[in-house]
Motif scaffolding. Sequence first.
Motif, PDB file in Angstrom:
ATOM      1  N   GLY A  47       0.897  -0.935   0.058  1.00  0.00           N
ATOM      2  CA  GLY A  47       0.010  -0.231  -0.087  1.00  0.00           C
ATOM      3  C   GLY A  47       0.770   1.211   0.183  1.00  0.00           C
ATOM      4  N   LEU A  48       1.837   1.272   0.994  1.00  0.00           N
ATOM      5  CA  LEU A  48       2.674   2.429   0.929  1.00  0.00           C
ATOM      6  C   LEU A  48       3.398   2.504  -0.428  1.00  0.00           C
ATOM      7  N   PHE A  49       4.015   1.530  -1.187  1.00  0.00           N
ATOM      8  CA  PHE A  49       4.644   1.578  -2.277  1.00  0.00           C
ATOM      9  C   PHE A  49       3.721   2.127  -3.536  1.00  0.00           C
ATOM     10  N   THR A  50       2.496   1.470  -3.417  1.00  0.00           N
ATOM     11  CA  THR A  50       1.555   1.935  -4.423  1.00  0.00           C
ATOM     12  C   THR A  50       1.118   3.323  -4.407  1.00  0.00           C
ATOM     13  N   ALA A  51       0.943   3.869  -3.245  1.00  0.00           N
ATOM     14  CA  ALA A  51       0.600   5.376  -3.068  1.00  0.00           C
ATOM     15  C   ALA A  51       1.535   6.041  -3.220  1.00  0.00           C
ATOM     16  N   ALA A  52       2.795   5.755  -2.963  1.00  0.00           N
ATOM     17  CA  ALA A  52       4.200   6.585  -3.281  1.00  0.00           C
ATOM     18  C   ALA A  52       4.458   6.745  -4.776  1.00  0.00           C
ATOM     19  N   VAL A  53       4.307   5.607  -5.381  1.00  0.00           N
ATOM     20  CA  VAL A  53       4.551   5.653  -6.736  1.00  0.00           C
ATOM     21  C   VAL A  53       3.538   6.385  -7.607  1.00  0.00           C
ATOM     22  N   SER A  54       2.303   6.112  -7.079  1.00  0.00           N
ATOM     23  CA  SER A  54       1.285   6.934  -7.822  1.00  0.00           C
ATOM     24  C   SER A  54       1.163   8.498  -7.823  1.00  0.00           C
ATOM     25  N   LEU A  55       1.866   8.921  -6.705  1.00  0.00           N
ATOM     26  CA  LEU A  55       2.294  10.159  -6.563  1.00  0.00           C
ATOM     27  C   LEU A  55       3.433  10.654  -7.145  1.00  0.00           C
ATOM     28  N   GLN A  56       3.948  10.056  -7.808  1.00  0.00           N
ATOM     29  CA  GLN A  56       5.196  10.576  -8.256  1.00  0.00           C
ATOM     30  C   GLN A  56       5.260  11.054  -9.800  1.00  0.00           C
ATOM     31  N   SER A  57       6.216  11.924 -10.323  1.00  0.00           N
ATOM     32  CA  SER A  57       5.979  12.197 -11.705  1.00  0.00           C
ATOM     33  C   SER A  57       6.459  11.212 -12.601  1.00  0.00           C
ATOM     34  N   THR A  58       7.334  10.145 -12.334  1.00  0.00           N
ATOM     35  CA  THR A  58       7.714   9.212 -13.171  1.00  0.00           C
ATOM     36  C   THR A  58       7.211   7.847 -12.628  1.00  0.00           C
ATOM     37  N   LEU A  59       6.662   7.001 -13.726  1.00  0.00           N
ATOM     38  CA  LEU A  59       6.046   5.763 -13.455  1.00  0.00           C
ATOM     39  C   LEU A  59       6.618   4.468 -13.833  1.00  0.00           C
ATOM     40  N   PRO A  60       6.608   3.600 -13.373  1.00  0.00           N
ATOM     41  CA  PRO A  60       7.242   2.198 -13.793  1.00  0.00           C
ATOM     42  C   PRO A  60       6.569   1.761 -15.134  1.00  0.00           C
ATOM     43  N   THR A  61       6.887   2.325 -16.223  1.00  0.00           N
ATOM     44  CA  THR A  61       6.123   2.097 -17.463  1.00  0.00           C
ATOM     45  C   THR A  61       6.775   0.834 -18.203  1.00  0.00           C
ATOM     46  N   ASP A  62       7.725   0.240 -17.621  1.00  0.00           N
ATOM     47  CA  ASP A  62       7.997  -0.972 -18.235  1.00  0.00           C
ATOM     48  C   ASP A  62       7.366  -2.151 -17.521  1.00  0.00           C
ATOM     49  N   THR A  63       6.698  -2.226 -16.644  1.00  0.00           N
ATOM     50  CA  THR A  63       5.716  -3.144 -16.023  1.00  0.00           C
ATOM     51  C   THR A  63       4.098  -3.111 -16.469  1.00  0.00           C
TER      52      THR A  63
END
Length: 455
Positions: A47-63
Amino acid sequence: MTAVAAGARVSGAGSVSVARGYRFELVKLVSQWRIRLLVLACWSVPGLFTAAVSLQSTLPTDTLFGRWMHATGWAGPLVTLGFAGTWALPLLTSVVAGDVFASEDRLGTWRHLLVAVRSPRRVFAAKALAGLTVLLLLVAGLACSSTAGGLLAVGDRPLPGLDGHPLAPGDAAARVLLAWLCVLAPTLALAGIGLLGSVALGRSPMGLLLPALVALAMQLAQMMPMPVAVRLALPTSAFTTWNGLFSTPAQKTPLLIGIAVGLVWAVSATALARLLFLRRDFTNPADDGSGRRALTLGALPLAGLAAATTAVVTVTTGATGSGIAQEKVQRSLATAFAHLYRLQTAQLGRPAVTEARLRATAACDKGSVHVAAEGPGNDWRCVVSWHLPGVEAAGTAVYQLDVAPDGRFVADGDGPKEVNGYFLVRTPTGDAPNPLWQFDGTVELLATAKASSKG
């Protein structure tokens, strides 16, 4: 005969029930610090990882679905699911199932346990059920935590599927839940292999590592351009075939095959572990269960099971080759482009247009005209054409495709700039991610080219 039967009844009456043994084994597992740490991590870190990544400007586009984590909270649990199938779930099964029997060998407590319970069969059942309970608790934590993190950070919004079709929040929620339920089959298969390794290898650390090593070997095999029947006959295939749930209509056949194979492996490996456990000589402290029987009653039957499932899948599906053909790639790309073109049209505030009126088509080749346009590779080049109402000239866009052996592809826009040549589009409310710049798609490996052309 009467005395023997009476003695058997007395012995059975003195045996501890499976329910009591299960509670005892469950308390033993949960009291271990590493299990408590895993439970805490599975129920909080995703949950912490998903929330943190969702709020960043860069995303894991390779997934898979990583580029949609800004758009909807339902992308988060799917990104977590992709990671879990590759790394987390094999490691969790190793720690739990791979050690549930071996721990007794290391501590030398088998005779004490058997004297207390008075039934090796009930000991095995209690330990297996306790391990299963802990695994289900860990998987539930991964799913619930990542879903809560995504929804709280981004919100309950529509999710674009792998064919570009937008899934309403309710539909997306149901498919996310179903995807997590489907990966329980390969998880149980690895758990069964873990139980087998824990019983057969005893004190050896290889029993603890066996599920993770088997999963790694099968991941490497999935990366190879093997025949589709062999790919679907692997017990871990459902770790990837859940992708088919996010197409419209859903690609159910590969997923159902993967679930069935995973469950067959889970039952078979657990049955072999039980057979080895019941044949073990517990009166000899030096006997930890390892030896020639581990090969004859463990590895060889599973090798035969792999051959049998491959033969059954080949015969029942009639699948040959990689399953990735030119017509399938063209149909999948054109369908996804048409749906995403409508999404881009809505972003730009242009008049809405239906997929039927767009009449999107794709022409693809692989490397050059001298190379057969089939099979996986990153050398697919496609030109998509479409028609707008009232415009005579057809629009065209170029895409470079990287098609994986499991049928998933990444389409990377190569112009024109106004359509797919830039990762942002200028909308009336400001710049927004361009859905046509780069997107994921999937090719149904078991669909025939003829069926695809009709679809």
